[in-house]
Every structure is written in C-alpha cells, then in structure tokens.
Design a protein around this motif. Structure first.
Motif, PDB file in Angstrom:
ATOM      1  N   PRO A  21     -35.816 -16.770  36.460  1.00  0.00           N
ATOM      2  CA  PRO A  21     -36.752 -15.832  37.090  1.00  0.00           C
ATOM      3  C   PRO A  21     -36.598 -15.789  38.608  1.00  0.00           C
ATOM      4  O   PRO A  21     -36.696 -14.719  39.218  1.00  0.00           O
ATOM      5  CB  PRO A  21     -38.119 -16.361  36.666  1.00  0.00           C
ATOM      6  CG  PRO A  21     -37.861 -17.023  35.351  1.00  0.00           C
ATOM      7  CD  PRO A  21     -36.499 -17.639  35.486  1.00  0.00           C
ATOM      8  N   GLU A  22     -36.333 -16.949  39.223  1.00  0.00           N
ATOM      9  CA  GLU A  22     -36.136 -16.964  40.679  1.00  0.00           C
ATOM     10  C   GLU A  22     -34.898 -16.166  41.064  1.00  0.00           C
ATOM     11  O   GLU A  22     -34.906 -15.405  42.043  1.00  0.00           O
ATOM     12  CB  GLU A  22     -36.001 -18.392  41.194  1.00  0.00           C
ATOM     13  CG  GLU A  22     -35.798 -18.456  42.703  1.00  0.00           C
ATOM     14  CD  GLU A  22     -35.536 -19.862  43.216  1.00  0.00           C
ATOM     15  OE1 GLU A  22     -35.489 -20.028  44.446  1.00  0.00           O
ATOM     16  OE2 GLU A  22     -35.369 -20.773  42.382  1.00  0.00           O
ATOM     17  N   GLU A  23     -33.817 -16.326  40.302  1.00  0.00           N
ATOM     18  CA  GLU A  23     -32.604 -15.564  40.595  1.00  0.00           C
ATOM     19  C   GLU A  23     -32.851 -14.066  40.429  1.00  0.00           C
ATOM     20  O   GLU A  23     -32.340 -13.255  41.207  1.00  0.00           O
ATOM     21  CB  GLU A  23     -31.470 -16.018  39.683  1.00  0.00           C
ATOM     22  CG  GLU A  23     -30.906 -17.380  40.032  1.00  0.00           C
ATOM     23  CD  GLU A  23     -29.836 -17.823  39.061  1.00  0.00           C
ATOM     24  OE1 GLU A  23     -28.804 -18.346  39.519  1.00  0.00           O
ATOM     25  OE2 GLU A  23     -30.028 -17.647  37.828  1.00  0.00           O
ATOM     26  N   VAL A  24     -33.628 -13.698  39.430  1.00  0.00           N
ATOM     27  CA  VAL A  24     -33.955 -12.274  39.250  1.00  0.00           C
ATOM     28  C   VAL A  24     -34.744 -11.764  40.442  1.00  0.00           C
ATOM     29  O   VAL A  24     -34.514 -10.648  40.932  1.00  0.00           O
ATOM     30  CB  VAL A  24     -34.724 -12.052  37.934  1.00  0.00           C
ATOM     31  CG1 VAL A  24     -35.233 -10.608  37.845  1.00  0.00           C
ATOM     32  CG2 VAL A  24     -33.837 -12.380  36.735  1.00  0.00           C
ATOM     33  N   VAL A  25     -35.681 -12.559  40.940  1.00  0.00           N
ATOM     34  CA  VAL A  25     -36.437 -12.156  42.133  1.00  0.00           C
ATOM     35  C   VAL A  25     -35.483 -11.800  43.261  1.00  0.00           C
ATOM     36  O   VAL A  25     -35.632 -10.759  43.921  1.00  0.00           O
ATOM     37  CB  VAL A  25     -37.393 -13.289  42.574  1.00  0.00           C
ATOM     38  CG1 VAL A  25     -37.891 -13.030  44.008  1.00  0.00           C
ATOM     39  CG2 VAL A  25     -38.582 -13.387  41.627  1.00  0.00           C
ATOM     40  N   TRP A  26     -34.456 -12.628  43.476  1.00  0.00           N
ATOM     41  CA  TRP A  26     -33.569 -12.391  44.625  1.00  0.00           C
ATOM     42  C   TRP A  26     -32.579 -11.266  44.370  1.00  0.00           C
ATOM     43  O   TRP A  26     -32.146 -10.601  45.316  1.00  0.00           O
ATOM     44  CB  TRP A  26     -32.874 -13.682  45.021  1.00  0.00           C
ATOM     45  CG  TRP A  26     -33.845 -14.687  45.549  1.00  0.00           C
ATOM     46  CD1 TRP A  26     -34.085 -15.939  45.070  1.00  0.00           C
ATOM     47  CD2 TRP A  26     -34.746 -14.506  46.658  1.00  0.00           C
ATOM     48  NE1 TRP A  26     -35.075 -16.551  45.801  1.00  0.00           N
ATOM     49  CE2 TRP A  26     -35.496 -15.695  46.781  1.00  0.00           C
ATOM     50  CE3 TRP A  26     -34.992 -13.471  47.549  1.00  0.00           C
ATOM     51  CZ2 TRP A  26     -36.470 -15.867  47.758  1.00  0.00           C
ATOM     52  CZ3 TRP A  26     -35.967 -13.629  48.523  1.00  0.00           C
ATOM     53  CH2 TRP A  26     -36.686 -14.820  48.628  1.00  0.00           C
ATOM     54  N   GLN A  27     -32.228 -11.014  43.112  1.00  0.00           N
ATOM     55  CA  GLN A  27     -31.406  -9.826  42.839  1.00  0.00           C
ATOM     56  C   GLN A  27     -32.212  -8.552  43.080  1.00  0.00           C
ATOM     57  O   GLN A  27     -31.719  -7.588  43.663  1.00  0.00           O
ATOM     58  CB  GLN A  27     -30.881  -9.816  41.397  1.00  0.00           C
ATOM     59  CG  GLN A  27     -30.109 -11.039  40.950  1.00  0.00           C
ATOM     60  CD  GLN A  27     -29.188 -11.616  41.978  1.00  0.00           C
ATOM     61  OE1 GLN A  27     -28.298 -10.931  42.491  1.00  0.00           O
ATOM     62  NE2 GLN A  27     -29.389 -12.887  42.314  1.00  0.00           N
ATOM     63  N   VAL A  28     -33.460  -8.568  42.652  1.00  0.00           N
ATOM     64  CA  VAL A  28     -34.315  -7.394  42.866  1.00  0.00           C
ATOM     65  C   VAL A  28     -34.623  -7.233  44.352  1.00  0.00           C
ATOM     66  O   VAL A  28     -34.613  -6.108  44.885  1.00  0.00           O
ATOM     67  CB  VAL A  28     -35.617  -7.515  42.046  1.00  0.00           C
ATOM     68  CG1 VAL A  28     -36.566  -6.372  42.372  1.00  0.00           C
ATOM     69  CG2 VAL A  28     -35.303  -7.535  40.547  1.00  0.00           C
ATOM     70  N   PHE A  29     -34.889  -8.341  45.036  1.00  0.00           N
ATOM     71  CA  PHE A  29     -35.158  -8.307  46.471  1.00  0.00           C
ATOM     72  C   PHE A  29     -34.016  -7.601  47.197  1.00  0.00           C
ATOM     73  O   PHE A  29     -34.238  -6.741  48.060  1.00  0.00           O
ATOM     74  CB  PHE A  29     -35.307  -9.738  46.987  1.00  0.00           C
ATOM     75  CG  PHE A  29     -35.787  -9.858  48.405  1.00  0.00           C
ATOM     76  CD1 PHE A  29     -37.120 -10.125  48.680  1.00  0.00           C
ATOM     77  CD2 PHE A  29     -34.909  -9.731  49.475  1.00  0.00           C
ATOM     78  CE1 PHE A  29     -37.574 -10.257  49.992  1.00  0.00           C
ATOM     79  CE2 PHE A  29     -35.346  -9.858  50.784  1.00  0.00           C
ATOM     80  CZ  PHE A  29     -36.687 -10.112  51.045  1.00  0.00           C
ATOM     81  N   LEU A  30     -32.785  -7.959  46.845  1.00  0.00           N
ATOM     82  CA  LEU A  30     -31.620  -7.330  47.463  1.00  0.00           C
ATOM     83  C   LEU A  30     -31.465  -5.879  47.045  1.00  0.00           C
ATOM     84  O   LEU A  30     -31.357  -4.976  47.882  1.00  0.00           O
ATOM     85  CB  LEU A  30     -30.354  -8.112  47.080  1.00  0.00           C
ATOM     86  CG  LEU A  30     -29.023  -7.403  47.362  1.00  0.00           C
ATOM     87  CD1 LEU A  30     -28.802  -7.269  48.855  1.00  0.00           C
ATOM     88  CD2 LEU A  30     -27.870  -8.144  46.688  1.00  0.00           C
ATOM     89  N   THR A  31     -31.476  -5.638  45.739  1.00  0.00           N
ATOM     90  CA  THR A  31     -31.069  -4.337  45.226  1.00  0.00           C
ATOM     91  C   THR A  31     -32.109  -3.260  45.489  1.00  0.00           C
ATOM     92  O   THR A  31     -31.765  -2.110  45.798  1.00  0.00           O
ATOM     93  CB  THR A  31     -30.788  -4.435  43.718  1.00  0.00           C
ATOM     94  OG1 THR A  31     -30.002  -5.593  43.460  1.00  0.00           O
ATOM     95  CG2 THR A  31     -30.049  -3.210  43.229  1.00  0.00           C
ATOM     96  N   LEU A  32     -33.364  -3.604  45.379  1.00  0.00           N
ATOM     97  CA  LEU A  32     -34.421  -2.632  45.650  1.00  0.00           C
ATOM     98  C   LEU A  32     -34.373  -2.213  47.116  1.00  0.00           C
ATOM     99  O   LEU A  32     -34.472  -1.020  47.451  1.00  0.00           O
ATOM    100  CB  LEU A  32     -35.771  -3.255  45.306  1.00  0.00           C
ATOM    101  CG  LEU A  32     -37.019  -2.363  45.336  1.00  0.00           C
ATOM    102  CD1 LEU A  32     -36.846  -1.131  44.487  1.00  0.00           C
ATOM    103  CD2 LEU A  32     -38.240  -3.172  44.878  1.00  0.00           C
TER     104      LEU A  32
END
Length: 414
Positions: free
Chosen positions: A230-241
């Motif tokens: 979940p933490e890694e998903v947060v940072w992928q979304v943080f970047l991509t969004l």
C-alpha cells in the motif's frame, strides 16, 4: 540539515556565477536565462532555489548521453538530499520517494511495469469519453458568460476532473487536487504546505480504494500481480497523479495560447485543415511544459563535456533550453513528429504513458474548439504572465471571449 560525506557544492566548482532559475525574471523571459546557460558551454551552472546549485545540460548530444547511461547517472536523490536543509522550498519536487521516477535498476523496472500495465487497461475510446465529459462539464460552467480564463476555468480544472476520474475520486474533489499541486510545483514559500496537502489527498485516495476497489488506476495498482505494498501504491499515485495533472494542464494552456495568438493558425484548426496534434507537438518542441525536471546525479564525480561534475549535485537536463535551441536549429525545416524534442525524456526513464497524454491534450482542445469555435484571446500573447518556479513553463492566465454557449441545451452537439 543532515551531515553529509560530500563537500559543499560551492567548494567544488570554478564555473561562472550561477543562473538563478528561481527568480521571477526566469518565468517572464526564460530564453534569456537559457542563453546565459548555453554561453557557459554544454553544461551550465545554475541555482534551482536560493543556495541550491545544479548543473544544467543545454546541449542535445550531452543530454542524450546522460539519459542513455544509467551506469554513470542515477535518478536517486538521497545523496543530494543529505546536503539540503529540510525546509528547502524545492524538496517537495525533488526528495526521494519509492516510485519509478526516483528509482534505478530493478526497482525502477518493477514500478514502471505496474504503471504501464494499469494505464493499458484504460481503452483509448474510454479515455476519450472521459476527456469529453470533463470538457463538457467545464463549458457548461463558463460557456454562458461569453468569457473565461482558459487556465483557471479550463486547463487546470480539466486535468483535475480527468485524473480524479481515472484514479477513482469524484469530480467534487478536483479543487483540492488542483490547489495542492499548484503550491508544490511553484517551489515557493507555500511548497511545503502544498506537498503536505497533496500527500494527505493521495493517502486518503489509496486508503479508500484499499477498503473498496473500483474500475480505476488506483485499484489496478493495488491488485497488480507484482504486489506493490500500500505504501508503494501511495508513492506511485503521488508521482503519476501529479505528473499527469501539471504537465498536461500546461501543455493544453500553452498550446491554446500559441493557437489563439495566431488567428490564421486558429482558423486552420477549427476548419479541420490542420490537426490539433500539430499545435500540441509544436509546444512540446518549442515551449515544453515541464522545462527543467529531468534531474539526475553522477554516481561518482567525473569530468563531463569539460566540466567537473560533482556527485550529489543535481544535473538537470533542461528540456526548456533544448527546446529553445531546437527552435533556432530546426526553424522552417520539415522533420518527423517528435523527432526534434526531448519533452518525453529518453532512455529507460522516458515517459511511459505519452500516448495517453497526447490523446488527453488533443481531444480536450478539439472538444473545446468545437463548442466554442470563435474563441478570441483578449490579451496579446507577449503580454501574458507566467507562474514562477524553476521546473515548469506555466501560464498564470489566458483570458478569452466567445459567443455565449450552453452545451447541454436541447439539440445542441459539439
């Protein structure tokens, strides 16, 4: 400030006085700043914020050497980060996070694979419908007035609507996203607040999708076979969004300003004799929206194109400077689409979703000009103002007038 094993950057250079990309003057006239950097040679010397030095690559060959050599150059900023005060205004854009932008090697490949696979699940016709819906929502808001600011009323809220929809949040949340990203991108006094607001926004989104999946990018990242935490998903979304919203909004507004600044050009677009794609690629080639965000670091200090490049100091591939000198070099020449610019970067870190970004930009402009075919700029292009910040080329406002229009009136169609 954390203790660092590296010497202070100011002690390691014999270059010219740094070109201050954080000044208001840079936003007003970046060409003058790029010309000064170019005069220093292929590698110039600049400041991204007060006291934050960086090398700036202004030569295309040198840029390609950097972008295609992951053995020499890293995207991991942590050695640099150890030399920077925690309250630095640009940390929000440059600090390390476990995502594809700030990773090398196997970690980068893993993160990139999840993003590519998630975006591949969005069919082009579905993305086109999402763009049309967002444009229609906004034209419904300002169309009856007969005037608008195509930055504040269109380009920026448009991307909030589109990317909120893609990542699984309702339209009502788009204002929060837009405000937080705007503060963070400018790298000024409000950048830390913007970073915190945006981080809270993304964590709330991932938390909601962890509890209940949907047909959206966040859910697909959570369920990807590579099993991101979940933490890694947060940072992928943080970047991509963020990487989807800000550059896309700037791409659309910059393209519209160039189109509307040339009435003859605009008439060829609205008549269909010239595709909108040409205007979008022209911006990517000559006025790229994310001008100075190709940031790498030498793994070890080395001599590069006649300059001693110290490890733990940012090396910025300046897509803005490359675009400026590309315009001078290729003026009047015919060349294949995308051939003369590096706005998508190159090498292993080239933009993984550029086709989706191009579709969003071209479809939004086409849809807008179908609804409002007589758009007229009310401020000459040379008098427009630009947002401060070292990383982007972003208009503050693009005021226009047009014949009032209500998109959802009975029988009306774009």
């Amino acid at each position: 400030m954390n203790p660092s094993p590296y010497p202070a950057p100011a002690e390691t250079f014999s270059l010219s006085a740094p070109v201050r990309l954080w000044e208001d003057g840079f936003a007003a006239d970046p060409h003058a700043y790029y010309a000064t950097l170019k005069a220093q040679g292929p590698i110039g010397w600049a400041e991204l914020a007060p006291g934050i030095p960086a090398y700036v690559v202004t030569d295309r060959r040198a840029a390609l050497e950097v972008l295609h050599d992951p053995e020499t150059w890293s995207h991991d900023p942590r050695p640099w980060e150890a030399t920077v005060a925690e309250d630095s205004p640009i940390l929000g854009m440059m600090r390390w996070r476990p995502n594809t932008l700030f990773s090398d090697g196997d970690a980068h490949i893993r993160y990139r694979r999840t993003l590519v696979d998630a975006f591949d699940l969005v069919e082009p016709h579905d993305l086109r419908e999402r763009v049309h819906h967002a444009v229609d929502v906004l034209v419904n808001r300002f169309g009856p007035a007969g005037s608008a600011d195509l930055v504040a009323d269109f380009a920026r809220p448009l991307m909030s609507l589109i990317f909120n929809n893609l990542f699984g949040l309702p339209d009502s949340e788009s204002g929060r996203l837009e405000a937080a990203l705007g503060k963070m991108m400018e790298g000024g006094a409000d950048s830390a607040q913007g970073e915190a607001e945006y981080g809270s926004y993304v964590m709330g989104l991932v938390g909601a999708k962890s509890a209940q999946r949907g047909e959206d990018l966040t859910s697909w990242l959570l369920d990807h076979p590579l099993e991101l935490t979940p933490e890694e998903v947060v940072w992928q979304v943080f970047l991509t969004l963020g990487a989807g919203h800000e550059p896309s909004a700037n791409l659309v507004s910059n393209a519209l300003s160039r189109i509307l600044g040339n009435p003859a050009y605009y008439s060829t677009l609205t008549s269909g004799s010239r595709p909108v794609m040409e205007a979008v690629v022209e911006v990517l080639r000559y006025e790229t929206p994310l001008a100075n965000y190709g940031i790498l670091y030498a793994r070890e200090s080395l001599s590069f194109h006649g300059v001693w490049v110290q490890a733990a100091v940012p090396v910025v591939v300046s897509y803005g400077a490359l675009a400026l000198f590309s315009e001078q070099e290729f003026a009047g020449a015919h060349h294949p689409r995308d051939a003369s610019h590096l706005s998508w970067s190159a090498g292993e870190h080239a933009c993984p979703v550029k086709q989706q970004a191009l579709l969003i930009a071209t479809e939004s402009i086409e849809r807008l000009t179908q609804w409002l075919p007589d758009l007229t700029a009310t401020t000459p292009r040379e008098d427009l103002s630009w947002r401060p910040g070292p990383f982007h080329r972003s208009l503050k406002a693009l005021p226009v007038r047009f014949t009032p229009r209500i998109p959802d009136q009975p029988g009306d169609r774009a």
